[in-house]
Design a protein around this motif. Sequence first.
Motif, PDB file in Angstrom:
ATOM      1  N   MET A 181       0.815  -1.213   0.000  1.00  0.00           N
ATOM      2  CA  MET A 181       0.000   0.000   0.000  1.00  0.00           C
ATOM      3  C   MET A 181       0.849   1.263   0.000  1.00  0.00           C
ATOM      4  SD  MET A 181      -3.193  -0.563  -0.315  1.00  0.00           S
ATOM      5  CE  MET A 181      -3.850   1.020   0.151  1.00  0.00           C
ATOM      6  N   ALA A 182       1.996   1.197   0.658  1.00  0.00           N
ATOM      7  CA  ALA A 182       2.868   2.378   0.699  1.00  0.00           C
ATOM      8  C   ALA A 182       3.340   2.757  -0.707  1.00  0.00           C
ATOM      9  CB  ALA A 182       4.060   2.120   1.615  1.00  0.00           C
ATOM     10  N   THR A 183       3.707   1.729  -1.504  1.00  0.00           N
ATOM     11  CA  THR A 183       4.175   1.993  -2.874  1.00  0.00           C
ATOM     12  C   THR A 183       3.047   2.547  -3.734  1.00  0.00           C
ATOM     13  OG1 THR A 183       5.782   0.192  -2.683  1.00  0.00           O
ATOM     14  CG2 THR A 183       5.236   0.970  -4.906  1.00  0.00           C
ATOM     15  N   LEU A 184       1.853   1.930  -3.618  1.00  0.00           N
ATOM     16  CA  LEU A 184       0.700   2.402  -4.391  1.00  0.00           C
ATOM     17  C   LEU A 184       0.349   3.838  -4.024  1.00  0.00           C
ATOM     18  CD1 LEU A 184      -1.684   1.954  -6.305  1.00  0.00           C
ATOM     19  CD2 LEU A 184      -2.956   1.003  -4.361  1.00  0.00           C
ATOM     20  N   THR A 185       0.361   4.133  -2.735  1.00  0.00           N
ATOM     21  CA  THR A 185       0.022   5.494  -2.282  1.00  0.00           C
ATOM     22  C   THR A 185       1.047   6.503  -2.763  1.00  0.00           C
ATOM     23  OG1 THR A 185      -1.010   4.549  -0.320  1.00  0.00           O
ATOM     24  CG2 THR A 185      -0.527   6.902  -0.276  1.00  0.00           C
ATOM     25  N   ALA A 186       2.330   6.121  -2.721  1.00  0.00           N
ATOM     26  CA  ALA A 186       3.374   7.020  -3.221  1.00  0.00           C
ATOM     27  C   ALA A 186       3.152   7.326  -4.694  1.00  0.00           C
ATOM     28  CB  ALA A 186       4.747   6.388  -3.004  1.00  0.00           C
ATOM     29  N   PHE A 187       2.732   6.315  -5.463  1.00  0.00           N
ATOM     30  CA  PHE A 187       2.458   6.526  -6.887  1.00  0.00           C
ATOM     31  C   PHE A 187       1.273   7.467  -7.086  1.00  0.00           C
ATOM     32  CE2 PHE A 187       0.083   5.332 -10.717  1.00  0.00           C
ATOM     33  CZ  PHE A 187       1.052   5.518 -11.694  1.00  0.00           C
ATOM     34  N   VAL A 188       0.195   7.274  -6.287  1.00  0.00           N
ATOM     35  CA  VAL A 188      -0.997   8.130  -6.393  1.00  0.00           C
ATOM     36  C   VAL A 188      -0.662   9.576  -6.055  1.00  0.00           C
ATOM     37  CG1 VAL A 188      -3.268   8.605  -5.408  1.00  0.00           C
ATOM     38  CG2 VAL A 188      -2.629   6.256  -5.968  1.00  0.00           C
ATOM     39  N   LEU A 189       0.062   9.768  -4.954  1.00  0.00           N
ATOM     40  CA  LEU A 189       0.430  11.125  -4.554  1.00  0.00           C
ATOM     41  C   LEU A 189       1.348  11.778  -5.595  1.00  0.00           C
ATOM     42  CD1 LEU A 189       1.049  10.620  -0.719  1.00  0.00           C
ATOM     43  CD2 LEU A 189      -0.929  11.670  -1.821  1.00  0.00           C
ATOM     44  N   ALA A 190       2.249  10.992  -6.157  1.00  0.00           N
ATOM     45  CA  ALA A 190       3.138  11.521  -7.196  1.00  0.00           C
ATOM     46  C   ALA A 190       2.344  11.945  -8.427  1.00  0.00           C
ATOM     47  CB  ALA A 190       4.184  10.477  -7.569  1.00  0.00           C
ATOM     48  N   ALA A 191       1.279  11.188  -8.747  1.00  0.00           N
ATOM     49  CA  ALA A 191       0.440  11.541  -9.892  1.00  0.00           C
ATOM     50  C   ALA A 191      -0.248  12.884  -9.665  1.00  0.00           C
ATOM     51  CB  ALA A 191      -0.596  10.445 -10.136  1.00  0.00           C
ATOM     52  N   PHE A 192      -0.755  13.107  -8.438  1.00  0.00           N
ATOM     53  CA  PHE A 192      -1.393  14.390  -8.125  1.00  0.00           C
ATOM     54  C   PHE A 192      -0.381  15.532  -8.213  1.00  0.00           C
ATOM     55  CE2 PHE A 192      -4.874  11.909  -6.282  1.00  0.00           C
ATOM     56  CZ  PHE A 192      -5.967  12.690  -6.624  1.00  0.00           C
ATOM     57  N   VAL A 193       0.788  15.329  -7.637  1.00  0.00           N
ATOM     58  CA  VAL A 193       1.829  16.366  -7.667  1.00  0.00           C
ATOM     59  C   VAL A 193       2.270  16.640  -9.098  1.00  0.00           C
ATOM     60  CG1 VAL A 193       4.186  16.937  -6.969  1.00  0.00           C
ATOM     61  CG2 VAL A 193       2.625  15.883  -5.323  1.00  0.00           C
ATOM     62  N   GLY A 194       2.424  15.573  -9.896  1.00  0.00           N
ATOM     63  CA  GLY A 194       2.827  15.741 -11.287  1.00  0.00           C
ATOM     64  C   GLY A 194       1.795  16.516 -12.095  1.00  0.00           C
ATOM     65  N   TYR A 195       0.517  16.188 -11.870  1.00  0.00           N
ATOM     66  CA  TYR A 195      -0.564  16.898 -12.574  1.00  0.00           C
ATOM     67  C   TYR A 195      -0.530  18.385 -12.236  1.00  0.00           C
ATOM     68  CZ  TYR A 195      -5.340  18.151 -13.960  1.00  0.00           C
ATOM     69  OH  TYR A 195      -6.437  18.752 -14.519  1.00  0.00           O
ATOM     70  N   ALA A 196      -0.422  18.684 -10.935  1.00  0.00           N
ATOM     71  CA  ALA A 196      -0.377  20.086 -10.506  1.00  0.00           C
ATOM     72  C   ALA A 196       0.856  20.795 -11.060  1.00  0.00           C
ATOM     73  CB  ALA A 196      -0.411  20.168  -8.985  1.00  0.00           C
ATOM     74  N   GLY A 197       2.001  20.078 -11.078  1.00  0.00           N
ATOM     75  CA  GLY A 197       3.234  20.682 -11.568  1.00  0.00           C
ATOM     76  C   GLY A 197       3.188  20.989 -13.056  1.00  0.00           C
ATOM     77  N   PHE A 198       2.700  20.032 -13.858  1.00  0.00           N
ATOM     78  CA  PHE A 198       2.589  20.254 -15.304  1.00  0.00           C
ATOM     79  C   PHE A 198       1.589  21.373 -15.601  1.00  0.00           C
ATOM     80  CE2 PHE A 198       4.128  15.736 -15.777  1.00  0.00           C
ATOM     81  CZ  PHE A 198       5.338  16.088 -16.348  1.00  0.00           C
TER      82      PHE A 198
END
Length: 331
Positions: free
Chosen positions: A1-18
Motif C-alpha cells: 500500500m505504501a508503494t501504491l500510495t506514493a504513486f498516487v500522490l506523485a500523480a497528483f503532484v505531477g498533474y499540478a506541476g505540469f
Amino acid sequence: MATLTAFVLAAFVGYAGFWYLGMIEGNFALLMFMATVVTGIYWLAEQFYFLPQRKAAVEALQAQADKRTAELHAQGITQTDVNVTEAKERLYMQPWWLDWTAGLFPVIAVVFVLRSFLFEPFKIPSGSMIPTLHVGDLILVNKFHYGVRLPVLNTKLTDGNPVQRGDVMVFRYPPKPSLDYIKRVIGVPGDEVAYLNKQLTINGQPVTKAPRADFFEEGSMSYIPQFEEVLPVGTKSNEMSVKKNHQILLLPNGTGAVNPLFDFPHKENCSYTIEGITCKVPEGYFFMMGDNRDNSQDSRYWGFVPEQNIVGKAFFVWMNFGSLSRIGAFQ
C-alpha cells in the motif's frame, strides 16, 4: 500500500506541476473531486479495515502483557518491567501513507463542498472590470445564487435566482471553457443591445451615464474619465423600470467599433459597423461587458455566454494585499 500510495500522490503532484508550468490544461474542480474521492476511499479503508486491525494488534499485545504479569505474580514476583505503553503507541499510529490520505480527507471534503456548492474564491487577473474590481482583488463568488450545480459537470440541479442585468458574474469563457472570466451582465435573453459610438442602448433605450471624478490608473500613471452608468435591472427584455448604478471607465476618443475575434454561436444575431455593434440576445444566452469599456474583451468580441457556462455571482472583495481598503461588497 505504501508503494501504491506514493504513486498516487506523485500523480497528483505531477498533474499540478505540469499545470503550473503550462504544459497541460488543468481543471481545478476535477482535481479537487479526484482528491476527495481518493482520500475518501482511504478514509473508509482506515475506518473499517486498517484501524480495526491496529486496535486488534494493540489489544493482543495488552493481553500478552497482562498474561505475562499474571504469570510473574503467580511466581511471587511483584516487581516487573512489563511496560507496553510505547509499543502500543507505535502499533496504533497511522503509517505515513494513511496520514497523507485518510488523514486529509475531512479537510479536503469540507473545502470541496464549500467551493462546489457555496462560495468560491477568485483572483482578479486583469483590469477589464476597473473601477469596480482591481487587479489583485481576491473576491468571493456565490455558487448557489443562480442555482446549485454539480461540480466538474456544471449541470444545474436547482433553479435559484434568475440572472439580472447589472450582475457581476463569473462564467466559463465560451471559446475556452477551462478558463473562468468575470464581466457584468448587460443583456438578458430577448434584449437588443447596441453599443454605438460608445453609447450603450438596451431595447432602444439609451443607458444614461453621468460624469464623475477621473479615475487614477496606477498601472499607466494616468487619469481616465469615469462615469456613473445607470443600468436597467431585470431578468426579461420587457423589464426596464428598476435601475441600479455602477461606475465605468470610458476614453473620450474613438467610435466604439469592434472586430470579432472569431465566429461564435448565433453570430448572425449581431451586426458590426464602424460605429460599433448591435446584438439580439438569443434565448438561454447573456451579453457581457467589462466596466473598463475600452480595455475589455467581452461579448462584443467573442459572443454570448450560454446559461450552462455560469459559475456564480461575484459579490465581495475579501482581500487585496496591495490595498486593504478594497475589502468589502461591490455593485
